[in-house]
Scaffold this motif. Structure first.
Motif, PDB file in Angstrom:
ATOM      1  N   GLU A 195       0.828  -1.205   0.000  1.00  0.00           N
ATOM      2  CA  GLU A 195       0.000   0.000   0.000  1.00  0.00           C
ATOM      3  C   GLU A 195       0.863   1.256   0.000  1.00  0.00           C
ATOM      4  O   GLU A 195       0.517   2.263  -0.622  1.00  0.00           O
ATOM      5  N   ARG A 196       1.988   1.215   0.702  1.00  0.00           N
ATOM      6  CA  ARG A 196       2.858   2.394   0.756  1.00  0.00           C
ATOM      7  C   ARG A 196       3.398   2.725  -0.632  1.00  0.00           C
ATOM      8  O   ARG A 196       3.530   3.893  -0.998  1.00  0.00           O
ATOM      9  N   ALA A 199       0.756   4.360  -2.874  1.00  0.00           N
ATOM     10  CA  ALA A 199       0.522   5.785  -2.649  1.00  0.00           C
ATOM     11  C   ALA A 199       1.273   6.640  -3.662  1.00  0.00           C
ATOM     12  O   ALA A 199       0.925   7.807  -3.878  1.00  0.00           O
TER      13      ALA A 199
END
Length: 337
Positions: A195-196, A199
């Motif tokens: 998920e990081r 981003a």
């Protein structure tokens, strides 16, 4: 070595820090140089037929990022076809075995290899920590075999674990990735690590390949035109057989340019997960004008945390860049240019 995901191609693909905009006409070399903010040294290397290394943004203390840019006389379609069929895996000398996955039965041939006896013992003695990336219930499955179990018995359980992880990911995407058990009751959540990296996506690729970007972010929802493939890979890392599960998404644009996503959503040891992107951009209207290939990968590994983290990251980037360079030289040879 820390970066088997680079080896397995193993590849951490790159549409990278580009922000390349979709255009009505094919891009030129000069326009891509501007879009990518390549300096004179980079242009000189590319025109000389060399690979140019990039070190894009890292998203956490565990993240190592590296990328590469090169030119080829092949068309975007020709380059993209090799990637779509995992040809990058076949040119990697560290890979011991790999197989496309379309059903649970495709794990039947997976083994730890002729040097897997020591690794089998690690599975039988598995405990929370980073020696093996396993969820708590997966550790229990190996313990249930008993200390005297054979390598073949361990491999049978491993195949079930991998098939279950593949199925959960296909059904639920990032939320279906079971966390790795760590010491002191801690957990490493691969979905959070990925998920990081996600981003960073909107600013990087949404303008050029919005359907691919939305699929990456919303998977398992897959948009029209986006193709998907899975593969298990066993390769040698630090003298140990390392097993990964890889998803590859690809999109061919109306202008023939190709964008790809690579995601290793399970890795047995050495690192945690990997997310990569690639872009293959034709440099003109003619088939002989060639293609600029951009590649980038973010790899999560516990081994660069803690004391001397800055030095570990610096060493890791250099190691990763060298391996990328070697792999892509073999890949270019496969293209014949």
């Amino acid at each position: 070595m820390l970066w088997g995901s680079v080896r397995a191609a193993t590849i951490f693909l790159f549409l990278a820090a580009s922000g390349v905009a979709h255009a009505e006409v094919p891009p030129t070399f000069d326009s891509l140089v501007v879009d990518l903010k390549l300096d004179d040294a980079a242009v000189k290397e590319l025109r000389a037929g060399k690979n140019y290394q990039r070190f894009p943004q890292e998203v956490s203390d565990r993240d190592i990022a590296a990328g590469i840019v090169f030119l080829t006389r092949s068309t975007p379609s020709e380059v993209g076809k090799l990637f779509t069929h995992f040809a990058d895996v076949t040119v990697n000398p560290s890979v011991r075995a790999s197989h496309d996955i379309s059903s649970a039965g495709d794990f039947a041939s997976l083994t730890l290899g002729e040097h897997g006896a020591a690794e089998a013992q690690r599975y039988l003695a598995a405990k929370p920590g980073d020696e093996l990336n396993l969820a708590s219930d997966e550790i229990a499955q190996f313990h249930a075999l008993g200390a005297g179990a054979s390598q073949q018995q361990v491999e049978a359980v491993l195949r079930k674990v991998l098939a279950a992880r593949w199925g959960a990911y296909r059904r639920m995407g990032l939320s279906g990735i079971a966390p790795y058990a760590r010491e002191d009751g801690k957990k490493l959540r691969g979905g959070d690590e990925l998920e990081r990296v996600m981003a960073l996506l909107p600013a990087k690729i949404v303008r050029y390949a919005p359907a691919l970007a939305r699929t990456i972010q919303a998977y398992p929802k897959r948009e029209a035109g986006v193709k998907e493939g899975f593969r298990w890979i066993v390769y040698e890392q630090d003298g140990r057989p390392t097993v990964t599960l890889r998803q590859r998404l690809s999109l061919v644009a109306a202008d023939g340019n190709v964008t790809l996503s690579d995601r290793e959503f399970y890795v047995s040891q050495g690192y945690n997960v990997m997310q990569g992107f690639a872009g293959m951009f034709g440099l003109g209207a003619g088939a002989s004008d060639g293609t600029m290939v951009l590649y980038r990968a973010n790899t999560s590994t516990d081994r660069v945390e803690g004391s001397a983290s800055g030095m570990k990251h610096s060493i890791g980037r250099k190691m990763m860049a060298r391996e990328l360079d070697a792999i892509f030289e073999r890949f270019r040879n496969k293209l014949g240019n």
